[in-house]
Design a protein around this motif. Sequence first.
Motif, PDB file in Angstrom:
ATOM      1  N   LEU A  90       0.727  -1.322  -0.045  1.00 46.34           N
ATOM      2  CA  LEU A  90       0.193  -0.087  -0.154  1.00 46.34           C
ATOM      3  C   LEU A  90       0.956   1.202  -0.064  1.00 46.34           C
ATOM      4  O   LEU A  90       0.394   2.389  -0.568  1.00 46.34           O
ATOM      5  CB  LEU A  90      -1.228   0.164   1.343  1.00 46.34           C
ATOM      6  N   ALA A 141      -3.589   2.925   6.384  1.00 45.44           N
ATOM      7  CA  ALA A 141      -3.272   1.520   6.542  1.00 45.44           C
ATOM      8  C   ALA A 141      -2.238   0.987   6.903  1.00 45.44           C
ATOM      9  O   ALA A 141      -2.428  -0.807   7.393  1.00 45.44           O
ATOM     10  CB  ALA A 141      -2.215   1.294   4.971  1.00 45.44           C
ATOM     11  N   TYR A 195      -4.683  -5.488  -6.403  1.00 45.16           N
ATOM     12  CA  TYR A 195      -3.940  -5.503  -5.346  1.00 45.16           C
ATOM     13  C   TYR A 195      -3.256  -7.559  -5.515  1.00 45.16           C
ATOM     14  O   TYR A 195      -1.995  -6.970  -5.152  1.00 45.16           O
ATOM     15  CB  TYR A 195      -4.438  -6.377  -3.720  1.00 45.16           C
TER      16      TYR A 195
END
Length: 257
Positions: A90, A144, A215
């Motif tokens: 991230l 995150a 992702y």
Amino acid sequence: MKSFASGARFLGTGFAVLLRSPKHLLLGAVPALLSAVLLLGCLGTLIYFSPDLVSWLTPFADGWAEFARQALRVLLAIALVGAVGLLGVLSFIALTLLIGGPFYETIAEHAEEQLELDTSGDGAGFTRQLARGIRDSIKLLAIALPGAILLFLIGLIPVAGQIAALVLGALFGAWVISLEMVGLVFGRRGLPFGERHRRLREHRAMVLGFGLPAYLLCLVPVLQLVVIPAAVVGGTMLAHRVLDTRKGVVAPRYSGG
């Protein structure tokens, strides 16, 4: 399921758009390469020193039986590397978008022209857009970090916790990546960060359909160089879709479902 598939098609269309324009593909790969070298170096250092780190974190286990001590420290090392890996992916995307902001703006505008999407904005200049990008990146990392800590704690539960951490980590990563990738369109229109959450929540299946494969593909180091610019295009389409759906307008030339 139809909405999930529609989200996945946005990412697929992103690859298709860039493969027809190698110049933009190369343009998008440069910032990703710089970020990858930096963050992979950090992750590699963590993995190398993880045995020493977990030993330092668990001095209370020094007097335990060998098997129990090693089991605890291996479990802790796996959970630590997994949580840092999620945070690293991230952070990598946030850093890449920050470094390559002007490049990705060009790629997003190219995609909008190819797909005949609305390119209007709020008229903010480069300095103001850069400030927004920095502010949004900080907010994304602020989301995150607690998520990575929570998944680290879940990963400490033997077997079931590690499986749950992998699944929840993928879903969490998919959501955060989607938040990042729609930022160019939302930011250009002057929409605040919280508005991204609100609009994307109305299309959860579509968002996960886009974010989950993005992702998972970002976990492959070399593939990241292609995935990031493709996800910028896909995120641009996703942003237009949720905004146009909100206004009751169907964007032309694609049927995102």
